[in-house]
Write a protein that holds these residues in place. Structure first.
Motif, mmCIF file in Angstrom:
data_model
loop_
_atom_site.group_PDB
_atom_site.id
_atom_site.type_symbol
_atom_site.label_atom_id
_atom_site.label_comp_id
_atom_site.label_asym_id
_atom_site.label_seq_id
_atom_site.Cartn_x
_atom_site.Cartn_y
_atom_site.Cartn_z
ATOM 1 N N ARG A 290 0.820 -1.306 -0.086
ATOM 2 C CA ARG A 290 -0.106 -0.112 -0.071
ATOM 3 C C ARG A 290 0.994 1.185 0.018
ATOM 4 O O ARG A 290 0.812 2.165 -0.786
ATOM 5 C CB ARG A 290 -0.845 0.026 1.135
ATOM 6 N N THR A 291 1.867 1.050 0.914
ATOM 7 C CA THR A 291 2.815 2.380 0.987
ATOM 8 C C THR A 291 4.103 2.181 1.280
ATOM 9 O O THR A 291 4.150 0.838 2.106
ATOM 10 C CB THR A 291 2.427 3.591 1.996
ATOM 11 N N PHE A 292 5.314 2.762 0.537
ATOM 12 C CA PHE A 292 6.543 2.489 1.101
ATOM 13 C C PHE A 292 6.958 3.740 1.952
ATOM 14 O O PHE A 292 6.423 4.959 1.677
ATOM 15 C CB PHE A 292 7.512 2.610 0.165
ATOM 16 N N GLN A 293 7.113 3.335 3.310
ATOM 17 C CA GLN A 293 7.518 4.437 4.236
ATOM 18 C C GLN A 293 8.909 4.925 4.197
ATOM 19 O O GLN A 293 9.806 4.085 4.193
ATOM 20 C CB GLN A 293 6.998 3.835 5.566
ATOM 21 N N HIS A 294 9.286 6.266 4.169
ATOM 22 C CA HIS A 294 10.456 6.855 4.121
ATOM 23 C C HIS A 294 10.919 7.075 2.748
ATOM 24 O O HIS A 294 11.115 7.985 2.002
ATOM 25 C CB HIS A 294 11.522 6.255 5.212
ATOM 26 N N VAL A 295 11.046 5.802 2.025
ATOM 27 C CA VAL A 295 11.381 5.585 0.702
ATOM 28 C C VAL A 295 12.297 6.769 0.271
ATOM 29 O O VAL A 295 11.907 7.425 -0.996
ATOM 30 C CB VAL A 295 9.915 5.664 -0.033
ATOM 31 N N LEU A 296 13.380 7.001 0.688
ATOM 32 C CA LEU A 296 14.283 8.125 0.632
ATOM 33 C C LEU A 296 14.928 8.000 -1.018
ATOM 34 O O LEU A 296 15.408 9.032 -1.387
ATOM 35 C CB LEU A 296 15.261 8.151 1.355
ATOM 36 N N GLU A 297 14.837 6.836 -1.366
ATOM 37 C CA GLU A 297 15.421 6.660 -2.931
ATOM 38 C C GLU A 297 14.276 6.571 -3.703
ATOM 39 O O GLU A 297 14.351 5.965 -4.912
ATOM 40 C CB GLU A 297 16.532 5.562 -2.761
ATOM 41 N N GLY A 298 13.188 6.823 -3.324
ATOM 42 C CA GLY A 298 11.964 6.717 -4.416
ATOM 43 C C GLY A 298 12.215 7.375 -5.710
ATOM 44 O O GLY A 298 11.604 6.872 -6.480
ATOM 45 N N TYR A 299 12.660 8.510 -5.799
ATOM 46 C CA TYR A 299 12.874 9.322 -6.945
ATOM 47 C C TYR A 299 13.809 8.442 -8.030
ATOM 48 O O TYR A 299 13.480 8.660 -9.288
ATOM 49 C CB TYR A 299 13.624 10.461 -6.600
ATOM 50 N N LYS A 300 14.490 7.617 -7.688
ATOM 51 C CA LYS A 300 15.120 6.663 -8.636
ATOM 52 C C LYS A 300 14.177 5.772 -9.455
ATOM 53 O O LYS A 300 14.633 5.184 -10.346
ATOM 54 C CB LYS A 300 16.311 5.876 -7.815
ATOM 55 N N VAL A 301 13.171 5.097 -8.273
ATOM 56 C CA VAL A 301 12.271 4.135 -9.085
ATOM 57 C C VAL A 301 10.870 4.745 -8.961
ATOM 58 O O VAL A 301 9.880 3.971 -8.998
ATOM 59 C CB VAL A 301 12.435 2.904 -8.227
ATOM 60 N N ALA A 302 10.580 5.979 -9.184
ATOM 61 C CA ALA A 302 9.289 6.497 -9.486
ATOM 62 C C ALA A 302 8.508 5.891 -10.389
ATOM 63 O O ALA A 302 7.111 5.835 -10.004
ATOM 64 C CB ALA A 302 9.412 8.010 -9.690
ATOM 65 N N ASP A 303 9.022 5.487 -11.552
ATOM 66 C CA ASP A 303 8.214 5.030 -12.501
ATOM 67 C C ASP A 303 7.566 3.701 -12.187
ATOM 68 O O ASP A 303 6.327 3.287 -12.487
ATOM 69 C CB ASP A 303 8.778 4.886 -13.756
ATOM 70 N N GLU A 304 8.533 2.917 -11.486
ATOM 71 C CA GLU A 304 8.106 1.342 -10.984
ATOM 72 C C GLU A 304 6.869 1.460 -9.894
ATOM 73 O O GLU A 304 6.209 0.746 -10.114
ATOM 74 C CB GLU A 304 9.321 0.908 -10.611
ATOM 75 N N LEU A 305 7.212 2.813 -9.090
ATOM 76 C CA LEU A 305 6.143 2.751 -8.037
ATOM 77 C C LEU A 305 4.695 3.261 -8.693
ATOM 78 O O LEU A 305 3.949 2.867 -8.342
ATOM 79 C CB LEU A 305 6.706 3.910 -6.900
ATOM 80 N N ALA A 306 4.942 3.984 -9.361
ATOM 81 C CA ALA A 306 3.576 4.602 -10.406
ATOM 82 C C ALA A 306 3.071 3.485 -10.916
ATOM 83 O O ALA A 306 1.545 3.103 -10.975
ATOM 84 C CB ALA A 306 3.927 5.806 -11.211
ATOM 85 N N ALA A 307 3.678 2.607 -11.588
ATOM 86 C CA ALA A 307 3.051 1.468 -12.314
ATOM 87 C C ALA A 307 2.323 0.451 -11.279
ATOM 88 O O ALA A 307 1.552 -0.222 -11.593
ATOM 89 C CB ALA A 307 4.184 0.751 -13.130
ATOM 90 N N ALA A 308 3.118 0.492 -10.273
ATOM 91 C CA ALA A 308 2.571 -0.691 -9.318
ATOM 92 C C ALA A 308 1.522 -0.325 -8.269
ATOM 93 O O ALA A 308 0.690 -0.706 -7.517
ATOM 94 C CB ALA A 308 3.587 -1.053 -8.415
ATOM 95 N N GLY A 309 1.081 1.480 -8.514
ATOM 96 C CA GLY A 309 0.163 1.951 -7.821
ATOM 97 C C GLY A 309 0.526 1.905 -6.424
ATOM 98 O O GLY A 309 -0.582 1.816 -5.564
ATOM 99 N N VAL A 310 1.701 2.096 -6.060
ATOM 100 C CA VAL A 310 1.840 2.238 -4.475
ATOM 101 C C VAL A 310 2.276 3.513 -4.145
ATOM 102 O O VAL A 310 2.699 4.276 -4.797
ATOM 103 C CB VAL A 310 3.494 1.528 -4.424
ATOM 104 N N GLY A 311 1.859 3.722 -2.823
ATOM 105 C CA GLY A 311 2.031 5.221 -2.268
ATOM 106 C C GLY A 311 3.356 5.378 -1.752
ATOM 107 O O GLY A 311 4.055 4.218 -1.238
ATOM 108 N N ALA A 312 3.631 6.786 -1.531
ATOM 109 C CA ALA A 312 5.106 6.854 -0.988
ATOM 110 C C ALA A 312 4.858 8.007 0.090
ATOM 111 O O ALA A 312 4.249 8.988 -0.246
ATOM 112 C CB ALA A 312 6.159 7.317 -2.206
ATOM 113 N N SER A 313 5.250 7.596 1.339
ATOM 114 C CA SER A 313 5.158 8.497 2.526
ATOM 115 C C SER A 313 6.660 8.708 3.162
ATOM 116 O O SER A 313 7.200 7.832 3.551
ATOM 117 C CB SER A 313 4.395 7.880 3.659
#
Length: 512
Positions: A290-313
């Motif tokens: 549902r969410t990745f918490q902190h996800v401090l390197e989320g900007y590196k895999v933002a496309d993969e997160l968006a494709a999976a429909g995962v929230g980032a907190s």
């Protein structure tokens, strides 16, 4: 030494309790009005405010009609009933109550770090409604929070969404109807990078690949457990007799709920490789993060997160505080937002939660997000991540009247909360809080004075010496006491017998 410490502890216990009680008066708004706000009036109208709806723009000089704890009407002009309680918010700003997607307040304990999979423990069982951080976060405009287990485990305990109903019992805190969650953790914390105990073997897992195997192994068991119950229910439904149900496993049942989409996964993480790892494991077993918490390197895999429909907190600008946080950047929230990820700004800290409005505002500087986009990061977006957006997160008709009123634009560094409402009830009122401070100071002073009087022993209060006969002064006794006779040189002391130990020198428990 032990005897002296024991006696000192006994003497100091009562004065310590006086001091503790006095100090509590400074920090705890415990008065009847502060701790137990009166029942909300049936109808409230907030007038003359700048209303930041989040969902449909800003309304200047607007009003909000609240009926039975729900928003009944929002607009520039509202005709309220004559018996409505009026809150004049002229020159002030009203926004949806802030929602913290990662919090540890109102909990008696956080981590069950003894095992790597502790999915059987539940935060709802250790709620502490008297935690002062509830009130302090209310003073920062927070109305709801996701109370998470700690990150000592690959799969941690069950989580809980609460409303910050200060003064209410623990049973009244949970957000009714919110989907339950569970905490996962990746990286340094679950592999115990900084928690080894000298002389003791390290707990498994102690590597990132071990963390992955632990999660995969737990879901392999949960999948088999789920099938066992499905087979049993199928046979039972077919009318088969004398069936023995499978043995319940409280560790696996929450994971079965994850597989069935009935429980959200909120995963602590930092690095891109571990983020992709959990997405892969989730796909393998057919569940969603549902969410990745902190996800401090989320900007590196933002496309993969968006494709999976995962929230980032995520955090607004915390970075480089440990090795796996070295690649964190303050542009993280904005970059993920631009790639289509639903992003929220969380606190992970009771004090940080008191100014999440300002934390969200940083994304306007670091990434150029708009005012509304920044505001969503602490209102609508976390509500969506927690599955409660149908009830909170925006100012719309039919939603819960969970609101925060500021004296300036909430994204300003000068903004201070004036009132915080939950379900149409005022749980924090700055003016009332200020007015009650003098009373708390008086009560504090009274307790301190009481402590001082108790600590000072007056001469007439001293107990008489039981060893001095009545009518004889202690000085007279002293003069009559004979000096011990000196031993003659030829006399040698005899060794003490085993029965000659002074029992009065031994405290209960064997302390000498």
């Amino acid at each position: 030494m032990r005897v002296s410490n024991a006696l000192n502890a006994h003497r100091l216990r009562t004065p310590f309790l006086y001091i503790l009680g006095a100090l509590c008066l400074v920090y705890f708004p415990h008065s009847a009005n502060g701790a137990n706000p009166p029942e909300a009036p049936a109808v409230i109208v907030i007038r003359n405010a700048t209303i930041l709806t989040v969902s449909h723009g800003t309304i200047e000089h607007g009003s909000i009609l609240i009926t039975d704890g729900k928003i009944a009407e929002v607009g520039a002009s509202i005709n309220a009933p004559k018996d409505a309680q009026v809150i004049d918010a002229a020159g002030q700003f009203v926004m949806p109550g802030i929602i913290d997607c990662h919090s540890h307040i109102a909990a008696e304990s956080i981590n069950e770090g003894s095992v790597s999979v502790s999915s059987m423990v539940n935060m709802s069982e250790i709620l502490n409604p008297d935690d002062i951080d509830i009130y302090r976060d209310l003073a920062g405009g927070v109305t709801a929070a996701n109370i998470l287990h700690g990150s000592a485990n690959s799969i941690g305990g069950q989580t809980l969404v609460i409303k910050l109903r200060w003064g209410q019992p623990a049973a009244k805190l949970p957000f009714e109807g919110a989907v339950p969650g569970i905490k996962f953790a990746l990286g340094e914390n679950p592999k115990r990078s900084n928690f080894s105990i000298p002389g003791q073997p390290r707990r498994y897992p102690s590597t990132r690949m071990g963390v992955e195997e632990t999660i995969r192994g737990a879901f392999s068991e949960a999948r088999d457990y789920k099938k066992t119950w499905e087979d049993y229910n199928k046979r039972f439904g077919a009318g088969e007799k004398n069936l023995i149900p499978p043995r319940r496993d409280l560790r696996l049942e929450p994971l079965v709920e994850v597989l069935e989409g009935k429980r959200y996964v909120h995963s602590h993480c930092y690095r891109e490789d571990e983020i992709l790892m959990l997405l892969h494991v989730a796909k393998e077993f057919g569940f969603k993060v549902r969410t990745f918490q902190h996800v401090l390197e989320g900007y590196k895999v933002a496309d993969e997160l968006a494709a999976a429909g995962v929230g980032a907190s995520t955090f607004s600008d915390w970075w480089a505080y440990k090795v796996e946080a070295y690649d964190a950047i303050p542009y993280n929230a904005a970059l993920m937002t631009r790639r289509g990820v639903v992003v929220s700004i969380n606190s992970d800290d009771a004090e940080e939660a008191t100014h999440l409005n300002q934390e969200a505002a940083k994304s306007m500087k670091f990434g150029g997000l708009s005012h509304d986009e920044a505001l969503k990061m602490v209102t609508l977006n976390p509500a969506m991540q927690l599955g409660i957006d149908k009830r909170v997160g925006t100012i719309d008709v039919g939603k819960d009247a969970d609101l925060a009123i500021y004296n300036h634009d909430p994204l300003s560094a000068y903004a201070v909360v004036q009132k915080t409402l939950i379900d149409g009830r005022v749980y924090f009122d700055r003016q009332r809080d200020i007015a009650e401070r003098s009373e708390r100071e008086k009560e504090k002073k009274a307790l301190i004075d009481k402590f001082k009087k108790a600590a000072e022993k007056k001469p007439e209060d001293k107990k008489p010496d039981a060893t001095v006969p009545i009518g004889q002064k202690p000085s007279e006794k002293k003069s009559e006491e004979k000096k011990p006779e000196e031993k003659k040189p030829e006399e040698k002391p005899k060794p003490p017998s085993a029965s000659g130990i002074d029992s009065a020198a031994v405290l209960p428990g064997g302390a000498l």
